[in-house]
Design a protein around this motif. Structure first.
Motif, mmCIF file in Angstrom:
data_model
loop_
_atom_site.group_PDB
_atom_site.id
_atom_site.type_symbol
_atom_site.label_atom_id
_atom_site.label_comp_id
_atom_site.label_asym_id
_atom_site.label_seq_id
_atom_site.Cartn_x
_atom_site.Cartn_y
_atom_site.Cartn_z
ATOM 1 N N LEU A 1 0.825 -1.206 0.000
ATOM 2 C CA LEU A 1 0.000 0.000 0.000
ATOM 3 C C LEU A 1 0.862 1.260 0.000
ATOM 4 O O LEU A 1 0.638 2.190 -0.792
ATOM 5 N N LEU A 2 1.867 1.298 0.870
ATOM 6 C CA LEU A 2 2.736 2.474 0.960
ATOM 7 C C LEU A 2 3.569 2.667 -0.309
ATOM 8 O O LEU A 2 3.729 3.791 -0.800
ATOM 9 N N LEU A 3 4.088 1.573 -0.839
ATOM 10 C CA LEU A 3 4.922 1.674 -2.038
ATOM 11 C C LEU A 3 4.099 2.094 -3.256
ATOM 12 O O LEU A 3 4.573 2.864 -4.093
ATOM 13 N N LEU A 4 2.881 1.601 -3.373
ATOM 14 C CA LEU A 4 2.019 2.016 -4.478
ATOM 15 C C LEU A 4 1.703 3.500 -4.397
ATOM 16 O O LEU A 4 1.676 4.203 -5.414
ATOM 17 N N ALA A 5 1.473 3.993 -3.176
ATOM 18 C CA ALA A 5 1.239 5.426 -3.006
ATOM 19 C C ALA A 5 2.469 6.221 -3.431
ATOM 20 O O ALA A 5 2.361 7.243 -4.123
ATOM 21 N N GLY A 6 3.652 5.729 -3.040
ATOM 22 C CA GLY A 6 4.892 6.397 -3.432
ATOM 23 C C GLY A 6 5.126 6.340 -4.932
ATOM 24 O O GLY A 6 5.589 7.315 -5.537
ATOM 25 N N LEU A 7 4.786 5.229 -5.553
ATOM 26 C CA LEU A 7 4.958 5.090 -7.003
ATOM 27 C C LEU A 7 4.024 6.028 -7.755
ATOM 28 O O LEU A 7 4.413 6.641 -8.752
ATOM 29 N N TRP A 8 2.795 6.132 -7.274
ATOM 30 C CA TRP A 8 1.857 7.057 -7.913
ATOM 31 C C TRP A 8 2.364 8.497 -7.798
ATOM 32 O O TRP A 8 2.356 9.239 -8.787
ATOM 33 N N TYR A 9 2.829 8.876 -6.621
ATOM 34 C CA TYR A 9 3.290 10.257 -6.425
ATOM 35 C C TYR A 9 4.533 10.555 -7.266
ATOM 36 O O TYR A 9 4.586 11.574 -7.967
ATOM 37 N N GLN B 1 11.631 4.537 -10.023
ATOM 38 C CA GLN B 1 12.201 3.236 -10.370
ATOM 39 C C GLN B 1 12.730 2.500 -9.142
ATOM 40 O O GLN B 1 12.589 1.279 -9.030
ATOM 41 N N LEU B 2 13.333 3.240 -8.218
ATOM 42 C CA LEU B 2 13.818 2.595 -6.993
ATOM 43 C C LEU B 2 12.660 1.992 -6.190
ATOM 44 O O LEU B 2 12.765 0.870 -5.676
ATOM 45 N N LEU B 3 11.556 2.726 -6.108
ATOM 46 C CA LEU B 3 10.391 2.200 -5.411
ATOM 47 C C LEU B 3 9.811 0.993 -6.153
ATOM 48 O O LEU B 3 9.335 0.035 -5.527
ATOM 49 N N GLN C 1 20.199 -2.480 -11.449
ATOM 50 C CA GLN C 1 19.832 -1.110 -11.809
ATOM 51 C C GLN C 1 19.955 -0.112 -10.673
ATOM 52 O O GLN C 1 20.206 1.063 -10.897
ATOM 53 N N GLY C 2 19.733 -0.569 -9.446
ATOM 54 C CA GLY C 2 19.625 0.346 -8.321
ATOM 55 C C GLY C 2 20.854 1.193 -8.061
ATOM 56 O O GLY C 2 20.742 2.382 -7.753
ATOM 57 N N ALA C 3 22.028 0.602 -8.178
ATOM 58 C CA ALA C 3 23.262 1.352 -7.902
ATOM 59 C C ALA C 3 23.387 2.552 -8.828
ATOM 60 O O ALA C 3 23.763 3.655 -8.398
ATOM 61 N N ASP C 4 23.068 2.377 -10.098
ATOM 62 C CA ASP C 4 23.141 3.481 -11.059
ATOM 63 C C ASP C 4 22.102 4.556 -10.737
ATOM 64 O O ASP C 4 22.378 5.757 -10.863
ATOM 65 N N LEU C 5 20.916 4.141 -10.330
ATOM 66 C CA LEU C 5 19.868 5.111 -9.988
ATOM 67 C C LEU C 5 20.263 5.939 -8.775
ATOM 68 O O LEU C 5 20.068 7.160 -8.756
ATOM 69 N N ILE C 6 20.823 5.292 -7.769
ATOM 70 C CA ILE C 6 21.266 6.016 -6.571
ATOM 71 C C ILE C 6 22.407 6.964 -6.913
ATOM 72 O O ILE C 6 22.481 8.089 -6.408
ATOM 73 N N ARG C 7 23.290 6.535 -7.809
ATOM 74 C CA ARG C 7 24.385 7.394 -8.254
ATOM 75 C C ARG C 7 23.835 8.631 -8.961
ATOM 76 O O ARG C 7 24.325 9.758 -8.771
ATOM 77 N N MET C 8 22.822 8.449 -9.803
ATOM 78 C CA MET C 8 22.203 9.583 -10.506
ATOM 79 C C MET C 8 21.558 10.548 -9.519
ATOM 80 O O MET C 8 21.643 11.775 -9.683
ATOM 81 N N LEU C 9 20.927 10.015 -8.469
ATOM 82 C CA LEU C 9 20.311 10.888 -7.461
ATOM 83 C C LEU C 9 21.355 11.695 -6.713
ATOM 84 O O LEU C 9 21.113 12.851 -6.346
ATOM 85 N N SER C 10 22.525 11.109 -6.492
ATOM 86 C CA SER C 10 23.581 11.811 -5.751
ATOM 87 C C SER C 10 24.142 12.984 -6.542
ATOM 88 O O SER C 10 24.717 13.905 -5.969
ATOM 89 N N TYR C 11 23.949 12.976 -7.866
ATOM 90 C CA TYR C 11 24.456 14.066 -8.694
ATOM 91 C C TYR C 11 23.460 15.226 -8.794
ATOM 92 O O TYR C 11 23.785 16.291 -9.308
ATOM 93 N N GLN C 12 22.233 14.992 -8.341
ATOM 94 C CA GLN C 12 21.201 16.031 -8.457
ATOM 95 C C GLN C 12 21.298 17.065 -7.345
ATOM 96 O O GLN C 12 21.844 16.814 -6.292
#
Length: 219
Positions: A20-28, A39-41, A208-219
């Motif tokens: 339930l919580l993850l679906l809410a996060g995915l929608w948002y 994508q991480l969620l 995939q997750g490591a690359d996504l977290i790396r991209m977030l760290s650059y933002q």
């Protein structure tokens, strides 16, 4: 005569509320265009979902798909005359299977979805343009269908809790009113379910997750 008995194990309850919580996060995150977080969620929910599917075959008796799968006649009969059951009732089983299928389809389609601007799913490069187009259309439509199904499920749970027995609280503490003479097997602790969640999540992180977290760290 009914008594309160422990019928739902920690794995089932964790899956229920985390979904339930993850679906809410995915929608948002999808609505706001926060695609790395989205994508991480999605990978986190996929890890929980895959572990739940496995648990549905070897977990506690009340968690197994074979225990709460029911014929349409049985489901209709239950709606006409609700009574305490051990675990999920026959009518709710159809919604449970529908939600599992919709979440799985949403995840798979997301892997092949593109917005044609910034974000491509990791499988876009490996499938045909027709498949990508179909997956993208379904991913946009599927979330609406999924959210409607979740709302229907919540309304049904509230109605059932009000008119019959409190299944919402039951999904928190694991207990439900059950006929006194019904033998309820002791639920498993669920530790192997949580091990599976971690293993699936680590696999997605490595993929995939490591690359996504790396991209977030650059933002």
């Amino acid at each position: 005569m009914t008594v309160m008995k422990k019928v739902w194990d920690p794995a089932v309850r964790f899956f229920h509320w985390s979904q339930l919580l993850l679906l809410a996060g995915l929608w948002y995150t999808g609505t706001e265009g926060l695609m790395e977080w989205h994508q991480l969620l999605a990978y986190t929910l996929a890890a929980v979902l895959l572990a739940r599917i496995c648990w549905g075959f070897y977990g506690s008796q009340t968690a197994r798909f074979s225990q709460f799968a029911a014929s349409p006649r049985t489901a209709i009969g239950y709606l006409q005359r609700p009574q305490p059951v051990m675990g999920h009732n026959p009518a709710s089983s159809y919604m449970i299977f529908a939600l599992l299928l919709l979440v799985l389809l949403q995840f798979i389609s997301g892997l092949m979805t593109t917005d044609h601007i910034f974000t491509d799913g990791p499988l876009v490069r490996y499938v045909s343009s027709e498949t990508v187009s179909l997956a993208t259309r379904w991913h946009k439509l599927g979330i609406d269908i999924l959210l409607v199904a979740v709302v229907v499920h919540i309304i049904a749970a509230i109605w059932h809790s009000w008119r019959h027995h409190n299944v919402i609280m039951g999904m928190l503490h694991g207990k439900l009113p059950t006929a006194k003479d019904v033998n309820v097997p002791e639920p498993k602790t669920g530790w192997s379910f949580f091990v599976l969640v971690v293993l699936f999540w680590l696999a997605f992180y490595w993929w995939q997750g490591a690359d996504l977290i790396r991209m977030l760290s650059y933002q």
